[in-house]
Motif scaffolding. Structure first.
Motif, PDB file in Angstrom:
ATOM      1  N   ARG A   6       2.568   7.478  -9.566  1.00  0.00           N
ATOM      2  CA  ARG A   6       3.138   6.506  -8.635  1.00  0.00           C
ATOM      3  C   ARG A   6       4.430   5.937  -9.228  1.00  0.00           C
ATOM      4  O   ARG A   6       4.417   5.328 -10.300  1.00  0.00           O
ATOM      5  CB  ARG A   6       2.142   5.384  -8.335  1.00  0.00           C
ATOM      6  N   ASN A  49     -13.361   4.771   2.666  1.00  0.00           N
ATOM      7  CA  ASN A  49     -12.031   4.507   2.150  1.00  0.00           C
ATOM      8  C   ASN A  49     -11.000   5.164   3.062  1.00  0.00           C
ATOM      9  O   ASN A  49     -11.328   6.056   3.856  1.00  0.00           O
ATOM     10  CB  ASN A  49     -11.889   5.052   0.723  1.00  0.00           C
ATOM     11  N   SER A  63       0.297   5.664  -0.746  1.00  0.00           N
ATOM     12  CA  SER A  63      -0.253   6.919  -1.244  1.00  0.00           C
ATOM     13  C   SER A  63      -0.127   7.905  -0.087  1.00  0.00           C
ATOM     14  O   SER A  63       0.399   7.568   0.977  1.00  0.00           O
ATOM     15  CB  SER A  63      -1.725   6.783  -1.677  1.00  0.00           C
ATOM     16  N   ASP A 109      -8.891   7.322   2.485  1.00  0.00           N
ATOM     17  CA  ASP A 109      -8.732   8.753   2.266  1.00  0.00           C
ATOM     18  C   ASP A 109      -9.938   9.547   2.756  1.00  0.00           C
ATOM     19  O   ASP A 109     -10.011  10.761   2.556  1.00  0.00           O
ATOM     20  CB  ASP A 109      -8.470   9.053   0.791  1.00  0.00           C
ATOM     21  N   TYR A 150       0.846  -1.191   0.000  1.00  0.00           N
ATOM     22  CA  TYR A 150       0.000   0.000   0.000  1.00  0.00           C
ATOM     23  C   TYR A 150       0.887   1.248   0.000  1.00  0.00           C
ATOM     24  O   TYR A 150       1.849   1.344   0.762  1.00  0.00           O
ATOM     25  CB  TYR A 150      -0.896   0.036   1.234  1.00  0.00           C
ATOM     26  N   SER A 196      -5.418  -8.776   1.515  1.00  0.00           N
ATOM     27  CA  SER A 196      -6.167  -8.585   0.266  1.00  0.00           C
ATOM     28  C   SER A 196      -6.650  -9.892  -0.341  1.00  0.00           C
ATOM     29  O   SER A 196      -7.319  -9.876  -1.380  1.00  0.00           O
ATOM     30  CB  SER A 196      -5.288  -7.864  -0.764  1.00  0.00           C
ATOM     31  N   TYR A 241      -1.790   1.126  -8.891  1.00  0.00           N
ATOM     32  CA  TYR A 241      -3.198   1.522  -8.725  1.00  0.00           C
ATOM     33  C   TYR A 241      -4.123   0.299  -8.699  1.00  0.00           C
ATOM     34  O   TYR A 241      -5.314   0.407  -8.967  1.00  0.00           O
ATOM     35  CB  TYR A 241      -3.655   2.487  -9.815  1.00  0.00           C
ATOM     36  N   GLY A 242      -3.581  -0.881  -8.415  1.00  0.00           N
ATOM     37  CA  GLY A 242      -4.397  -2.070  -8.277  1.00  0.00           C
ATOM     38  C   GLY A 242      -4.666  -2.818  -9.569  1.00  0.00           C
ATOM     39  O   GLY A 242      -5.448  -3.769  -9.579  1.00  0.00           O
ATOM     40  N   SER A 244      -3.692   4.502   0.882  1.00  0.00           N
ATOM     41  CA  SER A 244      -5.024   4.033   0.476  1.00  0.00           C
ATOM     42  C   SER A 244      -5.041   3.181  -0.789  1.00  0.00           C
ATOM     43  O   SER A 244      -6.091   2.672  -1.165  1.00  0.00           O
ATOM     44  CB  SER A 244      -5.947   5.241   0.269  1.00  0.00           C
ATOM     45  N   GLU A 245      -3.890   3.003  -1.433  1.00  0.00           N
ATOM     46  CA  GLU A 245      -3.855   2.267  -2.699  1.00  0.00           C
ATOM     47  C   GLU A 245      -2.956   1.039  -2.558  1.00  0.00           C
ATOM     48  O   GLU A 245      -1.819   1.144  -2.085  1.00  0.00           O
ATOM     49  CB  GLU A 245      -3.312   3.162  -3.818  1.00  0.00           C
ATOM     50  N   ASN A 246      -3.453  -0.101  -3.004  1.00  0.00           N
ATOM     51  CA  ASN A 246      -2.670  -1.335  -2.962  1.00  0.00           C
ATOM     52  C   ASN A 246      -2.054  -1.568  -4.338  1.00  0.00           C
ATOM     53  O   ASN A 246      -2.759  -1.832  -5.308  1.00  0.00           O
ATOM     54  CB  ASN A 246      -3.546  -2.520  -2.566  1.00  0.00           C
ATOM     55  N   HIS A 247      -0.733  -1.499  -4.416  1.00  0.00           N
ATOM     56  CA  HIS A 247      -0.038  -1.586  -5.698  1.00  0.00           C
ATOM     57  C   HIS A 247       0.524  -2.976  -5.986  1.00  0.00           C
ATOM     58  O   HIS A 247       1.349  -3.134  -6.888  1.00  0.00           O
ATOM     59  CB  HIS A 247       1.079  -0.544  -5.746  1.00  0.00           C
TER      60      HIS A 247
END
Length: 637
Positions: A146, A347, A28, A349, A26, A291, A122-123, A32-35
């Motif tokens: 990113r 979320n 951000s 964010d 994650y 996840s 960005y997933g 909040s973003e799982n890459h």
């Protein structure tokens, strides 16, 4: 669905699987973003030309290091001892793996390390780029805003000697990681689309000697940001980063201890790390970073439920870590609706998250809420104020949070004074629930106390009277002489006497005294009906089908960590510390090697089930151990 060693700083959060592979990445501004989205970053080793991908079979030890949020992993092979220390720096967005190598053999060894990067930025894997940047000395994965730079450095100031980028999961192409298995990498400098990459770092080490290799990933929002961070990277800087991260967590985790046995104290600290790693700089606290659940439902647990987050904030607060609680209250003030309630979940964010709660039932418009999520927020804020007496911090929340929520709770009642229908804490049934009544009662009492502190005596009386009326209606409508216990809910105007562990809330939140005969009979029913024979633990409620392993009339449901700890807290409140401790011991015995608790336990194998870690489980452990310590101290006194 097991995650190990969550490491985070509020912007970056990494987790590992049982094979010591980075599985969630994650990153951000608010983490909040799982890459990576559950796709593993593999780690390979080659000793004198013999290659393997490291997995659980080669691991001898994986845990947090000495009361810090630093992972330590030990994996000896072919006469060489490897020990890795993994960490995320508190101040910069750098993940660092420090590998200590000791050649315990009698011969010189050639060792090659292979580090696999498997980003889904960005997933997703659409339009990603992986490229070797000579000026940065590493491979950069990027898309839009990113950027991730992966590189290495060793004690001799040498860096990676080979690299490869390539296509993954397309046609017959499995990924660049396959390129490593012959010990040589293709040196392909750039790939686009669904891509991965591998770095190789080679060393020779003499018998009896020690050596260190550092692997790191820098995250940023653009090239200039990662370039600036990379310009600081040298051995002295990496060693400084390691010292400050270790020192920070040693000091952070030592504020308050339950002063129990060393194993329990260590587990207490680990639970604090899990909670803290799932919180971000905005004040959000995620339910779980695991996840794998995405594979089942295309949705997950990486959201902020106000209920879970409030309990987590309370746990951190009573353990001396008020900053996260303060951030959570600040965020909640901006999230509470004009009507005065919290939404289902958010979320990380702060934006409204996906929800399965409907806005209409049987043609009637309803609020898609669980009222206990609003109530717990007010109760936790009062508990914070009661502990810290921080009037300067609390005052700004009085009107915008406390009064707004209290006015909603006093208006959102039926003619008998009970809360109107909403969804239960299990997010399954619409009705009037004992858990909702208990938490709303506690919140109204808290609001009354706040109003008294701020000199609003009329409001104080109003909220107190609403709480009293709610309590009286609960006694009248929920208790049955026939059953000799309380109903868990009133649904469609009819009481539901399914035995439910959430009924422990009537004691935990102070609505009922633990010695009350009605309470005792209700709690005895929970122990009788919900104790899972064989593996042990408390199920949520009778005939619970959520993630059920198989149909079995002898198993009421999967045992949960939080429900078992609720009963431990109940027994402690009755003065039965021995029985409470036995339930704590059951929970302790069902942790992972690194002290991580899952949501549920498999009732046949005793293994973790559903998401792991679950922040709520760890928060309840912190609360339970703090309460046990207090009760134990009082008994001795």
């Amino acid at each position: 669905m097991v995650r190990y060693l969550p490491l985070g700083n509020g912007r970056m959060l990494l987790t590992f699987d049982e094979d010591y592979r980075i599985t969630d990445f994650y990153y951000s501004k608010y983490a909040s973003e799982n890459h990576s989205g559950g796709h593993p970053f593999m780690y390979g080793l080659s000793i004198d030309g013999n290659f393997l991908w490291l997995d659980r079979n080669g691991l001898k030890f994986m845990d947090y290091y000495d009361h810090t949020m630093v992972g330590t992993v030990f994996y000896p092979m072919a006469g060489i001892d490897f020990e890795s220390l993994d960490m995320v720096d508190m101040y910069t967005n750098i993940y660092l793996r420090h590998i200590n190598i000791t050649n315990a053999s009698n011969t010189r060894k050639n060792v090659k390390f292979f580090f696999h990067q498997n980003f889904y930025i960005y997933g997703n894997d659409i339009g990603d780029t992986a490229a070797f940047y000579p000026d940065l000395g590493g491979v950069v994965h990027y898309k839009e805003n990113r950027y991730f730079l992966a590189s290495t450095l060793d004690d001799n100031n040498k860096t990676l000697d080979q690299y490869a980028t390539g296509i993954k999961d397309t046609g017959t192409l499995k990924g660049t990681w396959k390129d490593a298995e012959d010990n040589e990498l293709s040196m392909n400098p750039v790939s686009i689309g669904s891509v991965d990459s591998v770095l190789r770092h080679s060393i020779d080490i003499d018998p009896g000697k020690k050596f260190s290799v550092y692997y790191y990933i820098i995250a940023g929002e653009g090239y200039k940001e990662i370039q600036k961070i990379k310009s600081n990277i040298n051995l002295d800087y990496l060693r400084k980063l390691e010292r400050r991260t270790t020192n920070y967590w040693e000091l952070w985790s030592s504020k308050i201890s339950p002063n129990l046995d060393p194993d329990t104290n260590a587990l207490f600290r680990r639970s604090l790390f899990i909670i803290k790693s799932h919180s971000n700089v905005l004040g959000s606290i995620a339910a779980s970073s695991d996840s794998d659940i995405l594979k089942m439902s295309h949705d997950g647990y990486y959201y902020m439920w106000p209920r879970d987050a409030a309990v987590a904030a309370y746990a951190l607060s009573i353990a001396g870590h008020s900053q996260t609680a303060r951030q959570f209250f600040g965020l909640s003030t901006s999230l509470i609706t004009e009507q005065g309630f919290m939404q289902h979940k958010y979320n990380m964010d702060g934006h409204l998250a996906s929800s399965w709660l409907p806005h209409i039932i049987n043609g009637r418009e309803i609020y898609p809420i669980q009222e206990d999520e609003t109530a717990l927020l007010v109760w936790v804020l009062w508990e914070y104020f009661r502990r810290y007496n921080d009037i300067g911090f609390t005052a700004p929340f009085y009107e915008g949070l406390v009064i707004k929520a209290a006015e909603f709770m006093t208006s959102f009642v039926d003619e008998d004074g009970l809360p109107r229908e909403s969804f239960d804490l299990w997010e399954e049934r619409y009705g009037i629930h004992a858990y909702t009544v208990s938490t709303t009662f506690a919140a109204l009492k808290a609001a009354s106390n706040f109003a008294s502190v701020f000199g609003d005596q009329d409001l104080s009386k109003k909220y107190s009277a609403a709480a009293t009326r709610m309590y009286e209606a609960f006694e009248e409508k929920f208790y049955s002489e026939e059953y000799g216990r309380y109903a868990r809910a009133i649904i469609g105007g009819k009481p539901d006497f399914t035995v439910d562990s959430a009924l422990s809330s009537i004691v935990i939140f102070g609505m009922k005294e633990p010695q009350d005969s009605r309470v005792v009979s209700t709690m005895e029913a929970i122990m009788e009906k919900l104790w899972v024979n064989g593996v042990g633990g408390i199920a949520r409620y009778e005939n619970d089908n959520y993630m059920r392993i198989k149909e079995d009339s002898n198993v009421p449901g999967n045992p949960w960590i939080i429900t078992t700890l609720w009963m431990a807290r109940y027994f402690m409140k009755t003065g039965d510390l021995e029985r409470g401790w036995s339930l704590i011991e059951w929970v302790k015995s069902h942790r992972q090697k690194s002290g991580i608790f899952s949501e549920q336990i498999n009732p046949y194998t005793g293994q973790p089930h559903s998401v792991s870690p679950l922040v709520w489980s760890h928060a309840e452990m912190v609360i339970t151990l703090m309460e046990y310590s207090s009760y134990s101290h009082n008994q001795k006194a």
